[in-house]
Motif scaffolding. Structure first.
Motif, PDB file in Angstrom:
ATOM      1  N   LYS A 314       0.818  -1.221   0.000  1.00  0.00           N
ATOM      2  CA  LYS A 314       0.000   0.000   0.000  1.00  0.00           C
ATOM      3  C   LYS A 314       0.850   1.269   0.000  1.00  0.00           C
ATOM      4  O   LYS A 314       0.301   2.368   0.058  1.00  0.00           O
ATOM      5  CB  LYS A 314      -0.914   0.004   1.230  1.00  0.00           C
ATOM      6  CG  LYS A 314      -2.094  -0.917   1.080  1.00  0.00           C
ATOM      7  CD  LYS A 314      -3.073  -0.735   2.228  1.00  0.00           C
ATOM      8  CE  LYS A 314      -4.099  -1.848   2.205  1.00  0.00           C
ATOM      9  NZ  LYS A 314      -4.274  -2.468   3.510  1.00  0.00           N
ATOM     10  N   GLY A 315       2.172   1.123   0.022  1.00  0.00           N
ATOM     11  CA  GLY A 315       3.004   2.317  -0.091  1.00  0.00           C
ATOM     12  C   GLY A 315       3.607   2.792   1.210  1.00  0.00           C
ATOM     13  O   GLY A 315       3.816   3.997   1.390  1.00  0.00           O
ATOM     14  N   LEU A 316       3.912   1.841   2.107  1.00  0.00           N
ATOM     15  CA  LEU A 316       4.529   2.180   3.390  1.00  0.00           C
ATOM     16  C   LEU A 316       5.732   3.115   3.230  1.00  0.00           C
ATOM     17  O   LEU A 316       5.921   4.035   4.007  1.00  0.00           O
ATOM     18  CB  LEU A 316       4.985   0.867   4.066  1.00  0.00           C
ATOM     19  CG  LEU A 316       5.718   0.977   5.389  1.00  0.00           C
ATOM     20  CD1 LEU A 316       4.740   1.334   6.499  1.00  0.00           C
ATOM     21  CD2 LEU A 316       6.418  -0.336   5.728  1.00  0.00           C
ATOM     22  N   ARG A 317       6.549   2.866   2.206  1.00  0.00           N
ATOM     23  CA  ARG A 317       7.785   3.627   2.062  1.00  0.00           C
ATOM     24  C   ARG A 317       7.658   4.803   1.091  1.00  0.00           C
ATOM     25  O   ARG A 317       8.637   5.472   0.785  1.00  0.00           O
ATOM     26  CB  ARG A 317       8.913   2.685   1.588  1.00  0.00           C
ATOM     27  CG  ARG A 317       9.354   1.699   2.626  1.00  0.00           C
ATOM     28  CD  ARG A 317       9.973   2.370   3.853  1.00  0.00           C
ATOM     29  NE  ARG A 317      11.075   3.263   3.530  1.00  0.00           N
ATOM     30  CZ  ARG A 317      12.342   2.870   3.377  1.00  0.00           C
ATOM     31  NH1 ARG A 317      12.657   1.609   3.537  1.00  0.00           N
ATOM     32  NH2 ARG A 317      13.290   3.730   3.098  1.00  0.00           N
ATOM     33  N   ARG A 318       6.447   5.040   0.572  1.00  0.00           N
ATOM     34  CA  ARG A 318       6.330   6.129  -0.403  1.00  0.00           C
ATOM     35  C   ARG A 318       6.448   7.471   0.312  1.00  0.00           C
ATOM     36  O   ARG A 318       5.759   7.717   1.295  1.00  0.00           O
ATOM     37  CB  ARG A 318       4.980   6.047  -1.120  1.00  0.00           C
ATOM     38  CG  ARG A 318       4.907   6.961  -2.321  1.00  0.00           C
ATOM     39  CD  ARG A 318       3.525   6.936  -2.944  1.00  0.00           C
ATOM     40  NE  ARG A 318       3.498   7.690  -4.180  1.00  0.00           N
ATOM     41  CZ  ARG A 318       3.469   9.015  -4.247  1.00  0.00           C
ATOM     42  NH1 ARG A 318       3.471   9.735  -3.142  1.00  0.00           N
ATOM     43  NH2 ARG A 318       3.446   9.626  -5.429  1.00  0.00           N
ATOM     44  N   PRO A 319       7.341   8.337  -0.192  1.00  0.00           N
ATOM     45  CA  PRO A 319       7.478   9.632   0.466  1.00  0.00           C
ATOM     46  C   PRO A 319       6.176  10.417   0.391  1.00  0.00           C
ATOM     47  O   PRO A 319       5.573  10.516  -0.698  1.00  0.00           O
ATOM     48  CB  PRO A 319       8.582  10.341  -0.315  1.00  0.00           C
ATOM     49  CG  PRO A 319       8.989   9.444  -1.413  1.00  0.00           C
ATOM     50  CD  PRO A 319       8.208   8.184  -1.367  1.00  0.00           C
ATOM     51  N   ALA A 320       5.751  10.933   1.544  1.00  0.00           N
ATOM     52  CA  ALA A 320       4.507  11.710   1.547  1.00  0.00           C
ATOM     53  C   ALA A 320       4.793  13.041   0.855  1.00  0.00           C
ATOM     54  O   ALA A 320       5.914  13.494   0.801  1.00  0.00           O
ATOM     55  CB  ALA A 320       4.079  11.952   2.988  1.00  0.00           C
ATOM     56  N   GLY A 321       3.792  13.612   0.283  1.00  0.00           N
ATOM     57  CA  GLY A 321       3.971  14.954  -0.274  1.00  0.00           C
ATOM     58  C   GLY A 321       4.321  14.960  -1.753  1.00  0.00           C
ATOM     59  O   GLY A 321       4.219  15.993  -2.404  1.00  0.00           O
ATOM     60  N   VAL A 322       4.753  13.807  -2.295  1.00  0.00           N
ATOM     61  CA  VAL A 322       5.007  13.784  -3.743  1.00  0.00           C
ATOM     62  C   VAL A 322       3.696  13.396  -4.414  1.00  0.00           C
ATOM     63  O   VAL A 322       3.108  12.367  -4.076  1.00  0.00           O
ATOM     64  CB  VAL A 322       6.102  12.755  -4.114  1.00  0.00           C
ATOM     65  CG1 VAL A 322       6.377  12.774  -5.605  1.00  0.00           C
ATOM     66  CG2 VAL A 322       7.363  13.001  -3.308  1.00  0.00           C
ATOM     67  N   PRO A 323       3.210  14.231  -5.347  1.00  0.00           N
ATOM     68  CA  PRO A 323       1.920  13.912  -5.969  1.00  0.00           C
ATOM     69  C   PRO A 323       1.957  12.567  -6.707  1.00  0.00           C
ATOM     70  O   PRO A 323       3.034  12.121  -7.113  1.00  0.00           O
ATOM     71  CB  PRO A 323       1.701  15.058  -6.971  1.00  0.00           C
ATOM     72  CG  PRO A 323       2.818  16.006  -6.801  1.00  0.00           C
ATOM     73  CD  PRO A 323       3.826  15.434  -5.876  1.00  0.00           C
ATOM     74  N   ALA A 324       0.790  11.952  -6.850  1.00  0.00           N
ATOM     75  CA  ALA A 324       0.713  10.655  -7.535  1.00  0.00           C
ATOM     76  C   ALA A 324       1.290  10.768  -8.942  1.00  0.00           C
ATOM     77  O   ALA A 324       1.040  11.754  -9.643  1.00  0.00           O
ATOM     78  CB  ALA A 324      -0.739  10.200  -7.599  1.00  0.00           C
ATOM     79  N   SER A 325       2.081   9.765  -9.332  1.00  0.00           N
ATOM     80  CA  SER A 325       2.710   9.824 -10.659  1.00  0.00           C
ATOM     81  C   SER A 325       1.681   9.581 -11.753  1.00  0.00           C
ATOM     82  O   SER A 325       0.788   8.743 -11.586  1.00  0.00           O
ATOM     83  CB  SER A 325       3.792   8.752 -10.769  1.00  0.00           C
ATOM     84  OG  SER A 325       4.498   8.642  -9.584  1.00  0.00           O
ATOM     85  N   GLN A 326       1.849  10.289 -12.831  1.00  0.00           N
ATOM     86  CA  GLN A 326       0.967  10.072 -13.984  1.00  0.00           C
ATOM     87  C   GLN A 326       1.743   9.243 -14.999  1.00  0.00           C
ATOM     88  O   GLN A 326       2.355   9.780 -15.912  1.00  0.00           O
ATOM     89  CB  GLN A 326       0.559  11.430 -14.612  1.00  0.00           C
ATOM     90  CG  GLN A 326      -0.106  12.401 -13.649  1.00  0.00           C
ATOM     91  CD  GLN A 326      -1.433  11.861 -13.129  1.00  0.00           C
ATOM     92  OE1 GLN A 326      -2.165  11.199 -13.857  1.00  0.00           O
ATOM     93  NE2 GLN A 326      -1.721  12.102 -11.858  1.00  0.00           N
ATOM     94  N   LEU A 327       1.740   7.948 -14.827  1.00  0.00           N
ATOM     95  CA  LEU A 327       2.524   7.104 -15.728  1.00  0.00           C
ATOM     96  C   LEU A 327       1.618   6.493 -16.789  1.00  0.00           C
ATOM     97  O   LEU A 327       0.599   5.883 -16.456  1.00  0.00           O
ATOM     98  CB  LEU A 327       3.209   5.977 -14.937  1.00  0.00           C
ATOM     99  CG  LEU A 327       4.123   6.396 -13.773  1.00  0.00           C
ATOM    100  CD1 LEU A 327       4.630   5.169 -13.019  1.00  0.00           C
ATOM    101  CD2 LEU A 327       5.293   7.214 -14.289  1.00  0.00           C
ATOM    102  N   LYS A 328       2.016   6.669 -18.036  1.00  0.00           N
ATOM    103  CA  LYS A 328       1.226   6.050 -19.116  1.00  0.00           C
ATOM    104  C   LYS A 328       2.101   5.123 -19.953  1.00  0.00           C
ATOM    105  O   LYS A 328       1.685   4.062 -20.381  1.00  0.00           O
ATOM    106  CB  LYS A 328       0.653   7.153 -20.022  1.00  0.00           C
ATOM    107  CG  LYS A 328      -0.670   7.708 -19.507  1.00  0.00           C
ATOM    108  CD  LYS A 328      -1.286   8.644 -20.501  1.00  0.00           C
ATOM    109  CE  LYS A 328      -1.707   7.893 -21.766  1.00  0.00           C
ATOM    110  NZ  LYS A 328      -2.137   8.838 -22.823  1.00  0.00           N
ATOM    111  N   THR A 329       3.331   5.610 -20.197  1.00  0.00           N
ATOM    112  CA  THR A 329       4.206   4.843 -21.085  1.00  0.00           C
ATOM    113  C   THR A 329       5.536   4.554 -20.392  1.00  0.00           C
ATOM    114  O   THR A 329       6.126   5.439 -19.786  1.00  0.00           O
ATOM    115  CB  THR A 329       4.469   5.648 -22.381  1.00  0.00           C
ATOM    116  OG1 THR A 329       3.218   6.067 -22.901  1.00  0.00           O
ATOM    117  CG2 THR A 329       5.193   4.811 -23.411  1.00  0.00           C
ATOM    118  N   ILE A 330       5.963   3.293 -20.496  1.00  0.00           N
ATOM    119  CA  ILE A 330       7.221   2.885 -19.861  1.00  0.00           C
ATOM    120  C   ILE A 330       8.239   2.559 -20.962  1.00  0.00           C
ATOM    121  O   ILE A 330       7.913   1.827 -21.911  1.00  0.00           O
ATOM    122  CB  ILE A 330       7.018   1.626 -18.982  1.00  0.00           C
ATOM    123  CG1 ILE A 330       5.826   1.783 -18.027  1.00  0.00           C
ATOM    124  CG2 ILE A 330       8.302   1.265 -18.217  1.00  0.00           C
ATOM    125  CD1 ILE A 330       5.950   2.857 -16.978  1.00  0.00           C
ATOM    126  N   GLY A 331       9.432   3.084 -20.842  1.00  0.00           N
ATOM    127  CA  GLY A 331      10.500   2.727 -21.776  1.00  0.00           C
ATOM    128  C   GLY A 331      11.333   1.617 -21.160  1.00  0.00           C
ATOM    129  O   GLY A 331      11.752   1.725 -20.009  1.00  0.00           O
TER     130      GLY A 331
END
Ligand code: NAD
Length: 735
Positions: A314-331
């Motif tokens: 669920k994101g225990l280690r995700r830094p708070a305060g960074v907005p959710a990433s908008q990922l669509k395409t992965i290289g």
């Protein structure tokens, strides 16, 4: 009636509909208040003569995943506290009564005299399935996602609310034991064929069908509560029983090596419970349940495999305060073994993928991996050809770096060569947008060194997958010296999207997981050189609870890779960093004999076509003489394998590579299957007791050398009587 988690309504035919729909929760879970509500609903049904019967269903998309394991985790902790306050015996009496409350409620439902029918609309597992087994009939909807089962054994427990008693009274002993011991989730048609479900109906008519069944008449007295009840497989002490039980015991030992108290309790509950009437049988089950629930193994497994894994996911280690990433395409750079897998799991998660290799042919070859995996799914009926085509449509295979212009995250998986990686980093960074994060999947090169090739080292991170990528659930995320919060947030958002579990570690040679597993394999190499019969090493590792023996594992990951890493370590760290005996063995196997592992069908084992692997006889000749297996101290072999691995985890803590015991534990179980009964590497040390672990290390160091010498952290902890969970949680609270 005032219910917290259910709604209750009675129709004009006198049929009550009890709908489980917990407020503020996306799924129904069993907690204390659910038991109280059920109890109240049973009382209401009995008290009201107008109620002819009750349909139990769910107001959510699924029926329920079962008990809230955090509650069970808490119960274990409360027991320890109350044992201190009241004394162990009084605390255990309370614990026993408390832990069987839910089982008693289900028994009350079963014997209350009014018929209950379960209308199962979706996934229905664990304690929730036990509620339905207490009902007098079960109707399932034709929802393709519906699964029923009792998976408790997978987190170190077993079904303790009647599951071990009702299932073997409904289906033959063999099938019942298999279902309980494996924790399999069954599709509706399989459950119906086994007799666990009475009917499957279209989803839209589920409630109607359940009500119709009640109207047609459902016997509120179970077969086992009537005289002359016969078990489906006959009595245990019968010719048929004698066919089942000796084999069951042998299979149980083969599969578990008796490492899991939960699994052992299943066997005992069924064996003992089937010889007595239901109420006594349930009491037997409850006794085993209370005992297993408070066992260190179950406590550690619940903590690592459920609570910690869930928190990390669920994101225990995700830094708070960074907005959710908008990922669509992965290289993905490099369409080889790993890159092809990364492209596949990314496309599976719905991302568009740009898959790059040196030329079109190599890039296409990487994409063909997805084609193969999807075709396998189609052939097994798990996907349609339209889904396969849609997935393939998401992957663009090309040698052209310019295609990276619109990607939102890059993951490189090119050759493990610093020069090749440096070139790829430069070329990719020239093509991607400035804010895009660059990740490396390297398994041995420190990320900080690679990041020196980057013009934006704060956006450079390690995302380390394990092979095979589509099956391994762990991803190790590595923070380099300059990696920033945004890069970490993007990496964790991506890992969450592909539904894998992340751990976050700090940069070091081998990171965390490979350092630990490297020690496990190295110890086996040294044992081979000492003349321990190789098959015995693998078998004892399995007896210790490892899913795969170290030599088999080494064959699977490739022996030449091990030798390559050894050589690189020698070059970069120094000769003292490599054990000459290990080097001698690997050099002989790879350079003299060409035995590079399973991929070449020859490693420690020979892999003949269409036959089981056998140990390579040349190994014995190379080592010279082998020890007499009867003279070998088997416990010592087991200790060496577990201790060397856990000790490396303790070193990683001291060096700051791992900062949270939950990550060390989950990483060790998901990464290489470290004895799951222990809860993971650090739980193993905590369970052994730091003092006892240090003593074990000292004894092994005296006999086998300094590699077993405990580090300062462990000695300090042993002196202070600390555990990893106690100490590291305290440090976190102080921070
Ligand atoms: P691989 O040899 O199968 O694939 C590497 C691919 O990179 C090849 O297809 C190659 O053509 C391509 N490549 C080389 N130079 C390139 C360039 N300049 N541009 C584009 N593509 C290029 O290797 P692999 O096993 O997939 O390993 C790749 C990376 O993943 C390595 O860093 C390795 O350490 C890491 N890794 C491997 C494993 C594993 O089990 N094999 C596990 C975790 C991480």
């Amino acid at each position: 009636m005032n219910l917290k988690n259910f709604t209750w309504s009675v129709d004009s035919d006198g049929i009550a509909l009890l709908t489980w729909d917990m407020k503020d929760k996306s799924m129904n879970v069993i907690d204390v208040s659910v038991g109280e509500d059920l109890n109240a609903a049973i009382d209401a049904a009995v008290a009201d003569p107008a109620v002819k019967g009750v349909v139990i269903t769910s107001g959510k998309e699924t029926f329920s995943g079962g008990a809230d394991l955090t509650m069970l985790d808490q119960m274990g902790k409360t027991l320890a506290a109350s044992a201190k306050a009241k004394g162990p015996e009084a605390a255990m009496v309370d614990f026993f009564e408390q832990s069987r409350q839910f089982s008693l409620v289900i028994r009350k439902l079963e014997t209350c005299g009014k018929p209950f029918v379960a209308a199962i609309n979706g996934m229905c597992l664990g304690g929730a399935f036990e509620i339905t087994l207490g009902c007098h009939a079960r109707i399932a909807s034709d929802n393709p996602k519906l699964r029923v089962g009792l998976p408790e054994v997978k987190v170190g427990l077993f079904p303790g609310a009647g599951g071990t008693q009702r299932v073997p009274r409904m289906v033959n002993t063999q099938d019942a034991l298999q279902m309980l011991l494996k924790g399999d989730q069954l599709k509706a048609d399989r459950a119906k064929a086994m007799g666990l479900i009475d009917d499957i109906v279209p989803a839209a008519t589920l409630i109607e069908a359940a009500k119709a069944r009640l109207k047609a008449g459902v016997d509120p007295k179970k077969a086992w509560d009537k005289d002359k009840f016969r078990l489906p497989s006959g009595p245990i002490y019968s010719a048929a029983g004698m066919m089942v039980w000796p084999a069951a015991n042998a299979i149980y030992r083969r599969e578990t090596y008796d490492n899991f108290p939960g699994a052992r309790a299943i066997l005992k509950c069924v064996y003992e419970g089937l010889q007595v009437p239901m109420d006594t049988a349930l009491r037997i089950e409850s006794r085993y349940f209370a005992n297993v629930l408070r066992s260190p193994q179950a406590q550690a497994m619940i903590r690592s495999l459920f609570v910690s894994m869930g928190a990390l996911g669920k994101g225990l280690r995700r830094p708070a305060g960074v907005p959710a990433s908008q990922l669509k395409t992965i290289g993905v750079l490099g369409a080889g073994f790993m890159g092809a897998g990364i492209a596949y799991v990314s496309a599976q998660a719905g991302f568009d993928v740009v898959l790059i290799d040196r030329d079109q042919e190599a890039a296409d070859k990487g994409k063909a991996h997805s084609q193969k995996l999807m075709t396998d799914q189609v052939n097994k009926g798990r996907a349609t050809s339209a889904q396969r085509d849609a997935l393939l449509g998401k992957i663009t295979a090309t040698p052209d770096y310019a295609a990276l212009a619109n990607v939102d995250l890059v993951i490189e998986a090119v050759f493990e060569d610093p020069a090749v990686k440096a070139d790829v980093i430069k070329r990719a960074e020239a093509a991607i947008r400035p804010e895009v994060v660059f990740a490396s999947n390297t398994s041995t090169l420190p990320i900080t060194g690679l990041a020196q090739n980057s013009v934006r080292p704060d956006q450079f991170i390690g995302i380390h997958f394990f092979s095979p990528v589509d099956r391994m659930m762990l991803v190790e995320t590595i923070m380099a010296e300059k990696t920033g919060d945004k890069a970490l947030a993007v990496a964790l958002d991506y890992i969450k999207a592909i539904k894998k579990t992340p751990i976050v570690v700090n940069d070091t040679r081998g990171f965390y997981v490979n350092r630990c597993v490297g020690n496990y394999i190295k110890e086996a190499h040294l044992m081979v050189m000492e003349g321990v019969p190789p098959v015995m090493i693998d078998n004892l590792a399995k007896q210790a609870g490892m899913p795969v023996g170290p030599l088999t594992l080494n064959d699977e990951v490739a022996i030449d890779l091990g030798l390559k890493i050894l050589k690189a370590t020698k070059l970069q760290v120094g000769t003292q960093a490599v054990d000459p005996q290990q080097e001698k063995l690997l050099t002989f196997l790879v350079e003299q004999e060409g035995r590079i592992g399973k991929k070449a069908k020859k490693g420690f084992y020979d892999y003949p076509d269409n036959a089981k692997k056998t140990i390579w006889p040349g190994l014995k000749a190379f080592v010279g003489s082998q020890q007499d297996p009867d003279e070998i101290n088997r416990q010592e072999i087991i200790d060496r394998l577990l201790v060397t691995t856990a000790l490396e985890a303790a070193r990683c803590v001291e060096e700051g590579v791992v900062t949270d015991p939950r990550e060390a534990d989950v990483g060790s179980i998901l990464g290489f299957g470290f004895a799951p009964w222990s809860g993971g590497t650090l739980s193993y040390i905590d369970m052994t007791g730091t003092k006892a672990f240090v003593a074990k290390c000292d004894a092994l160091a005296a006999k086998f050398g300094d590699r077993f010498a405990p580090n300062k952290l462990l000695r300090d902890m042993a002196a202070a009587g600390e555990t990893f969970y106690g100490r590291m949680n305290k440090t976190k609270a102080a921070a």
